[in-house]
Design a protein around this motif. Structure first.
Motif, PDB file in Angstrom:
ATOM      1  N   ILE A   1       0.995  -1.028  -0.017  1.00 22.78           N
ATOM      2  CA  ILE A   1      -0.122   0.047   0.056  1.00 22.78           C
ATOM      3  C   ILE A   1       0.871   1.251   0.163  1.00 22.78           C
ATOM      4  CG2 ILE A   1      -1.662   1.485   1.266  1.00 22.78           C
ATOM      5  CD1 ILE A   1      -3.053  -1.107   2.114  1.00 22.78           C
ATOM      6  N   ASN A   2       0.496   2.100  -0.930  1.00 23.77           N
ATOM      7  CA  ASN A   2       1.436   3.450  -0.972  1.00 23.77           C
ATOM      8  C   ASN A   2       0.492   4.845  -1.091  1.00 23.77           C
ATOM      9  OD1 ASN A   2       1.475   4.226  -3.961  1.00 23.77           O
ATOM     10  ND2 ASN A   2       2.171   1.849  -3.570  1.00 23.77           N
ATOM     11  N   SER A   3       0.885   5.699  -0.813  1.00 26.22           N
ATOM     12  CA  SER A   3      -0.015   7.010  -1.040  1.00 26.22           C
ATOM     13  C   SER A   3       0.810   8.188  -0.689  1.00 26.22           C
ATOM     14  CB  SER A   3      -1.121   7.088   0.170  1.00 26.22           C
ATOM     15  OG  SER A   3      -1.824   8.304   0.071  1.00 26.22           O
ATOM     16  N   ASN A   4       0.455   9.421  -1.653  1.00 26.15           N
ATOM     17  CA  ASN A   4       0.844  10.605  -1.365  1.00 26.15           C
ATOM     18  C   ASN A   4       0.617  11.322  -0.222  1.00 26.15           C
ATOM     19  OD1 ASN A   4       2.278  10.420  -3.788  1.00 26.15           O
ATOM     20  ND2 ASN A   4       0.177  11.106  -5.136  1.00 26.15           N
ATOM     21  N   ASN A   5      -0.222  10.741   0.746  1.00 26.16           N
ATOM     22  CA  ASN A   5      -0.507  11.432   1.994  1.00 26.16           C
ATOM     23  C   ASN A   5       0.381  11.016   2.941  1.00 26.16           C
ATOM     24  OD1 ASN A   5      -1.592  12.051   4.370  1.00 26.16           O
ATOM     25  ND2 ASN A   5      -3.707  11.506   3.902  1.00 26.16           N
ATOM     26  N   LYS A   6       1.384  12.005   3.117  1.00 25.17           N
ATOM     27  CA  LYS A   6       2.617  11.612   4.032  1.00 25.17           C
ATOM     28  C   LYS A   6       2.348  11.370   5.472  1.00 25.17           C
ATOM     29  CE  LYS A   6       6.038  14.088   1.228  1.00 25.17           C
ATOM     30  NZ  LYS A   6       6.996  15.110   1.226  1.00 25.17           N
ATOM     31  N   GLN A   7       1.307  12.032   6.027  1.00 27.23           N
ATOM     32  CA  GLN A   7       0.950  11.792   7.197  1.00 27.23           C
ATOM     33  C   GLN A   7       0.246  10.317   7.547  1.00 27.23           C
ATOM     34  OE1 GLN A   7      -1.685  14.656   8.983  1.00 27.23           O
ATOM     35  NE2 GLN A   7      -1.365  14.060  11.138  1.00 27.23           N
ATOM     36  N   ALA A   8      -0.737  10.083   6.919  1.00 25.53           N
ATOM     37  CA  ALA A   8      -1.394   8.839   6.600  1.00 25.53           C
ATOM     38  C   ALA A   8      -0.285   7.688   6.490  1.00 25.53           C
ATOM     39  CB  ALA A   8      -2.308   8.839   5.711  1.00 25.53           C
TER      40      ALA A   8
ATOM     41  N   TYR B   1       0.684   4.690   9.114  1.00 28.64           N
ATOM     42  CA  TYR B   1       0.228   3.277   8.579  1.00 28.64           C
ATOM     43  C   TYR B   1       1.523   2.473   8.691  1.00 28.64           C
ATOM     44  CZ  TYR B   1      -0.905  -0.452   5.438  1.00 28.64           C
ATOM     45  OH  TYR B   1      -0.951  -1.715   4.694  1.00 28.64           O
ATOM     46  N   ASN B   2       2.796   3.080   8.565  1.00 24.38           N
ATOM     47  CA  ASN B   2       3.836   2.190   8.176  1.00 24.38           C
ATOM     48  C   ASN B   2       4.388   1.899   9.749  1.00 24.38           C
ATOM     49  OD1 ASN B   2       4.242   2.057   5.689  1.00 24.38           O
ATOM     50  ND2 ASN B   2       5.448   4.104   5.402  1.00 24.38           N
ATOM     51  N   ASP B   3       3.908   2.721  10.661  1.00 28.24           N
ATOM     52  CA  ASP B   3       4.201   2.576  12.030  1.00 28.24           C
ATOM     53  C   ASP B   3       3.461   1.287  12.620  1.00 28.24           C
ATOM     54  OD1 ASP B   3       6.233   4.647  12.358  1.00 28.24           O
ATOM     55  OD2 ASP B   3       4.948   5.733  13.626  1.00 28.24           O
ATOM     56  N   SER B   4       2.273   1.538  12.242  1.00 25.77           N
ATOM     57  CA  SER B   4       1.175   0.448  12.705  1.00 25.77           C
ATOM     58  C   SER B   4       1.535  -1.022  11.892  1.00 25.77           C
ATOM     59  CB  SER B   4      -0.311   0.737  12.285  1.00 25.77           C
ATOM     60  OG  SER B   4      -1.232  -0.137  12.704  1.00 25.77           O
ATOM     61  N   LEU B   5       1.821  -0.885  10.544  1.00 23.69           N
ATOM     62  CA  LEU B   5       2.152  -2.231   9.926  1.00 23.69           C
ATOM     63  C   LEU B   5       3.501  -2.883  10.647  1.00 23.69           C
ATOM     64  CD1 LEU B   5       1.766  -4.094   7.679  1.00 23.69           C
ATOM     65  CD2 LEU B   5       3.246  -2.359   6.213  1.00 23.69           C
ATOM     66  N   LEU B   6       4.376  -2.077  10.785  1.00 23.85           N
ATOM     67  CA  LEU B   6       5.737  -2.438  11.451  1.00 23.85           C
ATOM     68  C   LEU B   6       5.285  -3.459  12.714  1.00 23.85           C
ATOM     69  CD1 LEU B   6       8.892  -2.624  11.653  1.00 23.85           C
ATOM     70  CD2 LEU B   6       8.870  -0.599  12.687  1.00 23.85           C
TER      71      LEU B   6
END
Length: 728
Positions: A555-562, A566-571
Motif C-alpha cells: 500500500i502506498n499513497s501521497n498522503n505522508k501523514q497517513a 500506517y507504516n508504524d502500525s504495519l511494522l
C-alpha cells in the motif's frame, strides 16, 4: 535456589534478589547509606539471567554504575516531559537500540532519588513505543535503587511551573506510569559503613528528620571551630556548594611551596565533559592532599575510591601518595575510565557494552574539600563538615553518613535542628511503602509461583496481535479503502479469522491455565499439552495471516501523514505476529520453563526485527497488486534450499541479510525431519563435549555458562543446535 552472597546473611537482600530474579514485580530498593545498595546492583548485573541494562540520571553516576545516562540511552531532551507528549519518531532510534529495548527483561535505574517523575514517564513513553503500548514501561521490570532521604531531584522554578499542572510531586514516585503498576519497596537496614551502634542510631534519626536533643548534643560535641588538621592526617572538608570546595582547594594548593605540576588527561573517542571523573588538567604539588577517585585495579587494595592521602613525591612523570596508617607511599599510575553504550553481541546475541570513549588520567583529585553531592557513595575515616547551610532535604544526612566513626568527624559549625530539612511528601510516601512492602514480602512465595503462571498466560494471550491488526485495518479503511479495496477486505477476513480461530480457543485455554492448581502446571502431562497448544496456535496464526501482511506492505499513497501512521502500525503488527509465531514454534519444540521462555522470547523478537529489516530493503511491489494464488515460500525453506546448494550458515546469513543465529534456527527445523543431520552441522566430538557439560551443569545457567566449560573451538551456534535437539 540461588543464594545471594553478602558480607553476612541479610534477609532483605535475599528477598530483593528473589523479587528481581524469580518474579516480574518491579522493585524500589532503598536504605540508609552503607547498606549495600551498590553491591547489590553489581551482583544483579553479574548473576542475573535476565537481560538488563543500567541507567542513571548523571554522567558520573552512570560511569560509576557501569551504565549509561538516562537521557543518552532513551534519547530524551533535557526539557521537562509533559504527559502524553510525543518525544521523537521511533525511526530516530537506530536498529541496534530498538533491538536492545525490544529484548530487554530488566531496566536498572541507579540513584532513583534524583530522577524526576516526568523523566520516569518519558522512559515509559519510549518503552511503550518499542514494546507493548498497552503496558506501563512496555512490560519491562524495573529495579530502582536509591535513597529518597539523601539526594533529591533538581527542579528549577521554570520546570516547576511547567510540571505543576500534571504532577503533585517532582519525586519519581509521582510518575503516572509508576502509579499504574504494582511494585515492592525493599528497605535495607543492615549498615556496613558504620559499626558504632550509637552513631548509627543518631544517623537514623537525622535521616528521618527527627533528631533528639541528645542526638544534637552528641553531634555538637564534635564542634571544633578552631580545628586545623595536621599535615598527613587526611581530613577532608565537606561543603554544600561547588564554589566553596573549589575555592578552598585552590587556596590550600597556593599556600604550598614549590613547583606546580599539571597532568593532562588523554581522551579518546566520545567521552562527554560532564562525565569526567576528575580534572582534565590536574594541577598538583608536593604536600597536596588528594583523594583517589577509583579503586585499585591491581587487586592489591592499596587504595579505593574516596581514600585520602598526601603527595610526598612528584615530578613530571612520577607521583607518590602516602595515606594515613600506611608505611609506604603508593606510586600512582594513570588509569582509564570508559564511556560505553549498549549493543548486541552478533554471536551470542547477548547485551554487552561497547566502549565509545576513554578518559585516561591519574586517579586523583584535590581533597582538602569536596561537595556533599560529590561525596555520595564515599566513606571517609576523617572529615570536617560544614552542613549548617544545608540547602536541600537530606544533605546533612549525606554529609554525616560519609563518616565511618563519630570520633573521625569534626564540625566546623554547630548543627541546628533547622538545618535538618525533610520533605513531608517523602515521609508520607515512605510510611505507606513500608506497610505495602510487608504485604508483598509475605506474598513472595506465591508471587514466585504466579510468575510461572503469568508467563504461561502471556505466551497464549493474543490480544496484542488482535489489537494491532485491528488498528492496522482501521487505518486501511480510513485512508486506503478505495485504492486498495482487495487488501482491506482481506484484512477484514484476517481479523475475523483471528477472532474465531485463535482468540476464541485461546480464551478457553487461558481460563484453564488460570484454574489449574500450581503444582499441576509443572507436571509432565500438562507441559506436553502446552507444547501441543503452542504448535496449534503457531499453525493457526500462520494460516490466518497467510500473505496478508506482505500485501499490506504494498500500500502506498501521497498522503505522508497517513503513510507515516500506517507504516508504524504495519511494522508493529508484523513484528508482533512474527515474534509470537517464532516463540510458539520454539516452545512447541523445547517445552516450557521460565528460563526457556525468557530466552526464546528475546530471540524470537530479535529474529522478527531482523527479518523485517531484510524485507524493508526489498523492492516495493507494484501498486494495487492482485492477490497471489501461491503463498511465498517460508523463510526457513529458503534457507534450507541454499544450504542444500552447498552454502554454509554464515554464507547464507550474509546473502539473506539475517543473523547466523536465525539461519541456525531455520536449519534446526530440518533435523527433526531427517533432511539435515545434527552431525552435518556439529562435529560428533563437539556434540560429545557439549553434552558432557550439560550433564554436569544442566541448561539453566544458559549458553554462556556451557560455552565457558567447552573446548574453545565449540561455537555458540553448535550449542544452539545441540540444545534444540535434546529430548527428541
Amino acid at each position: 535456589m540461588e543464594k545471594i552472597q553478602t558480607r553476612e546473611e541479610n534477609q532483605a537482600l535475599r528477598e530483593a534478589w528473589d523479587f528481581v530474579e524469580h518474579t516480574g514485580r518491579s522493585i524500589f530498593l532503598t536504605g540508609k547509606a552503607g547498606t549495600g545498595k551498590t553491591t547489590f546492583l553489581k551482583t544483579v548485573i553479574e548473576r542475573s539471567k535476565k537481560r538488563s541494562i543500567v541507567v542513571a540520571p548523571t554522567g558520573v553516576a552512570a560511569i560509576n554504575a557501569g551504565g549509561v545516562t538516562i537521557h543518552s540511552f532513551f534519547q530524551l531532551p533535557f526539557s521537562p516531559f509533559v504527559p502524553n507528549a510525543r518525544i521523537k519518531s521511533k525511526f530516530d532510534f537506530g536498529k541496534e537500540k530498538r533491538r536492545i529495548i525490544a529484548s530487554l527483561d530488566l531496566l536498572i535505574i541507579d540513584e532513583i532519588s534524583m530522577v524526576r517523575s516526568d523523566l520516569l514517564d518519558a522512559i515509559d513513553s519510549v518503552l511503550r513505543r518499542f514494546r507493548d503500548r498497552y503496558k506501563p514501561f512496555g512490560g519491562v521490570q524495573l529495579l530502582m535503587i536509591g535513597d529518597l532521604q539523601q539526594l533529591t531531584p533538581v527542579v528549577t522554578a521554570e520546570d516547576e511551573a511547567l510540571l505543576k499542572p500534571y504532577y503533585d510531586t517532582p519525586y519519581f514516585f509521582g510518575s503516572k506510569a509508576l502509579q499504574q503498576i504494582e511494585y515492592v519497596t525493599i528497605q535495607l537496614e543492615k549498615v556496613y559503613r558504620q559499626e558504632d551502634n550509637t552513631f548509627i542510631d543518631v544517623l537514623n534519626h537525622i535521616r528521618e528528620a527527627h533528631p533528639t536533643a541528645e542526638d544534637l548534643t552528641l553531634l555538637n560535641n564534635r564542634y571544633k571551630p578552631a580545628f586545623i588538621p595536621k599535615p598527613g592526617e587526611g581530613y577532608i572538608r565537606l561543603t554544600t556548594h561547588n564554589h566553596l570546595a573549589d575555592s578552598y582547594n585552590e587556596h590550600e594548593l597556593a599556600k604550598l611551596p614549590g613547583r606546580s605540576y599539571t597532568f593532562q588527561a588523554k581522551i579518546e573517542g566520545n567521552f562527554p565533559e560532564y562525565s569526567y571523573p576528575t580534572s582534565e588538567q590536574l594541577t598538583l604539588k608536593q604536600g597536596a592532599q588528594v583523594m583517589f577517585v577509583k579503586n585499585d585495579p591491581t587487586g592489591e587494595h592499596r587504595y579505593f575510591n574516596g581514600r585520602i592521602g598526601e603527595i610526598v613525591e612528584i615530578t613530571d612523570k612520577r607521583v607518590c601518595v602516602l595515606c594515613p596508617d600506611d608505611s609506604e607511599a603508593i606510586e600512582v599510575e594513570p588509569l582509564e575510565w570508559e564511556n560505553a553504550q549498549y549493543q548486541l553481541n552478533p554471536e551470542t546475541r547477548e547485551i554487552e557494552t561497547k566502549v565509545q570513549g576513554k578518559f585516561r588520567q591519574l586517579p586523583l583529585r584535590l581533597a582538602w574539600a569536596i561537595t556533599i553531592h560529590k561525596s555520595q557513595g564515599l566513606t571517609f575515616d576523617r572529615a570536617i563538615i560544614d552542613a549548617n547551610l544545608s540547602f536541600a532535604p537530606g544533605q546533612v544526612y549525606v554529609a554525616l553518613s560519609r563518616c565511618r566513626t563519630l570520633d573521625g568527624m569534626v564540625l566546623s559549625a554547630p548543627i541546628e535542628a533547622r538545618a535538618i530539612i525533610s520533605d513531608q511528601r517523602v515521609d508520607d510516601y515512605i510510611g505507606h511503602q513500608e506497610e505495602e512492602a510487608q504485604k508483598s514480602i509475605r506474598q513472595l512465595p506465591q508471587l514466585k509461583e504466579e510468575y510461572y503462571r503469568q508467563l504461561l498466560l502471556e505466551l497464549f494471550d493474543f490480544h496484542d496481535i488482535f489489537y494491532k491488526e485491528e488498528h492496522l485495518l482501521r487505518l486501511m479503511t480510513e485512508f486506503f479503502y478505495h485504492s486498495f479495496t482487495d487488501i482491506t477486505e482481506l484484512h477484514k477476513r484476517v481479523l475475523a479469522g483471528l477472532s474465531a480461530e485463535a482468540m476464541a480457543v485461546s480464551d478457553k485455554w487461558l481460563q484453564k491455565i488460570r484454574q489449574t492448581p500450581t503444582e499441576q502446571l509443572h507436571q509432565t502431562e500438562f507441559l506436553e499439552r502446552v507444547k501441543r497448544s503452542a504448535a496449534y496456535f503457531e499453525e493457526t496464526i500462520q494460516k490466518t495471516f497467510g500473505n496478508a501482511l506482505q500485501l499490506a506492505a504494498t500500500i502506498n499513497s501521497n498522503n505522508k501523514q497517513a503513510m507515516s501512521r500506517y507504516n508504524d502500525s504495519l511494522l508493529e503488527t508484523k513484528q508482533a505476529v512474527l515474534s509470537r509465531r517464532y516463540l510458539l514454534a520454539r516452545i512447541a519444540e523445547q517445552g516450557f520453563s521460565i528460563g526457556i521462555y525468557l530466552h526464546e522470547k528475546q530471540y524470537s523478537m530479535l529474529d522478527a526485527i531482523d527479518e523485517d529489516q531484510v524485507k524493508k530493503k526489498k523492492p516495493k511491489a507494484p501498486k494495487d497488486p492482485k492477490p497471489k494464488k501461491e503463498p511465498k515460500p517460508k523463510t526457513w525453506d529458503v534457507t534450507y534450499q541454499l544450504y542444500k546448494q552447498g552454502q554454509k550458515p554464515d554464507e547464507i546469513a550474509k546473502e539473506r541479510e539475517l543473523t547466523v543465529g536465525t539461519i541456525i534456527s531455520h536449519l534446526a527445523r530440518f533435523i527433526d525431519t531427517g533432511e539435515v543431520t545434527l552431525s552435518e552441522l556439529v562435529p560428533p566430538a563437539h556434540q560429545d563435549a557439549i553434552l558432557k557439560v550439560i550433564r554436569m551443569i544442566g541448561t539453566g545457567e544458559g549458553k554462556t555458562a556451557i560455552k565457558s566449560l567447552c573446548p574453545p573451538e565449540v561455537t555458540y551456534q553448535e550449542i544452539d543446535l545441540v540444545l534444540s535437539t535434546m529430548g527428541k
